[in-house]
Write a protein that holds these residues in place. Structure first.
Motif, PDB file in Angstrom:
ATOM      1  N   ILE A  37       0.832  -1.222   0.000  1.00 46.33           N
ATOM      2  CA  ILE A  37       0.000   0.000   0.000  1.00 46.33           C
ATOM      3  C   ILE A  37       0.859   1.260   0.000  1.00 46.33           C
ATOM      4  O   ILE A  37       1.780   1.396   0.798  1.00 46.33           O
ATOM      5  N   MET A  40      -3.675   5.660   1.813  1.00 39.45           N
ATOM      6  CA  MET A  40      -5.074   5.320   2.127  1.00 39.45           C
ATOM      7  C   MET A  40      -5.847   6.605   2.433  1.00 39.45           C
ATOM      8  O   MET A  40      -5.342   7.476   3.137  1.00 39.45           O
ATOM      9  N   VAL A  67      -7.596   2.801  -1.493  1.00 43.69           N
ATOM     10  CA  VAL A  67      -6.248   2.277  -1.228  1.00 43.69           C
ATOM     11  C   VAL A  67      -5.429   2.299  -2.511  1.00 43.69           C
ATOM     12  O   VAL A  67      -5.780   1.645  -3.497  1.00 43.69           O
ATOM     13  N   PHE A  92     -13.100  -1.689   0.585  1.00 46.61           N
ATOM     14  CA  PHE A  92     -11.837  -1.209   0.025  1.00 46.61           C
ATOM     15  C   PHE A  92     -12.031  -0.870  -1.446  1.00 46.61           C
ATOM     16  O   PHE A  92     -12.540  -1.700  -2.209  1.00 46.61           O
TER      17      PHE A  92
END
Length: 201
Positions: A37, A40, A67, A92
């Motif tokens: 990642i 976010m 994300v 997500f």
């Protein structure tokens, strides 16, 4: 975004460092999240108040977490870890190089196929937040609900079906390669038994 009402929109960055500090993550867990990642952002808060719906018994709200992924072949365990750590219901919105998909954790990680961000949509269906959340899981998981089944029952049934289909494919491959007529016949019989079980599910 995702066709959700404007009243639900937020734009709240969620720094990885804040997640690490709040949930006291181990070095290994941090490394896994860092590998997958880049950033976010909480982009939506879908709640009873913002939608003018009845609160649910189990679900008061859910959040859409955008994300940015460093790689398309991310580790699913990263999202499962985040889902279990953060005590909120979460969808997500995963993005990587102009492509996007939705994912949600409910007993296991459910995902849509990759597509363009504009093609993704989450319909709000239901009169309570419990119903809305269940419909979100059904949409993302592509679950075909059968009459009389709860979501949990349907997920168990779908998983059993997938296992049967996998076993049938494995046995069919063995049967094609088998040279001995007796063994081949036994494999074909077993395949037919499993296919019969599959039809009854």
């Amino acid at each position: 975004m995702l066709g959700l009402p404007k009243s639900t929109e937020l734009n709240k960055p969620l720094p990885k460092t804040a997640v690490y500090a709040k949930f006291q993550m181990s070095a290994a867990e941090k490394a896994k999240i860092d590998a997958d990642i880049s950033r976010m952002v909480i982009v939506n808060e879908v709640s009873a108040a913002r939608l003018n719906l009845s609160p649910g018994e189990k679900v008061q709200a859910f959040f859409v977490l955008q994300v940015g992924l460093k790689r398309k072949e991310f580790s699913e365990k990263t999202l499962v870890t985040l889902s279990k750590l953060v005590p909120q219901h979460m969808v997500f919105l995963l993005e990587h190089e102009g492509q996007a998909k939705l994912a949600v954790y409910h007993t296991k990680l459910l995902q849509t196929p990759w597509s363009t961000p504009d093609a993704l949509n989450l319909a709000i269906k239901g009169l309570t937040m419990d119903a809305v959340w269940e419909n979100v899981i059904v949409q993302i998981g592509g679950i075909q609900m059968q009459d009389g089944n709860t979501l949990e029952q349907q997920l168990v049934q779908d998983e059993q079906r997938a296992k049967l289909e996998k076993e049938i494919a494995r046995l069919e491959k063995l049967a094609r390669a088998e040279k001995q007529p007796k063994k081949k016949f036994e494999l074909v019989q077993r395949i037919n038994e499993l296919k019969g079980t599959l039809v009854s599910k």
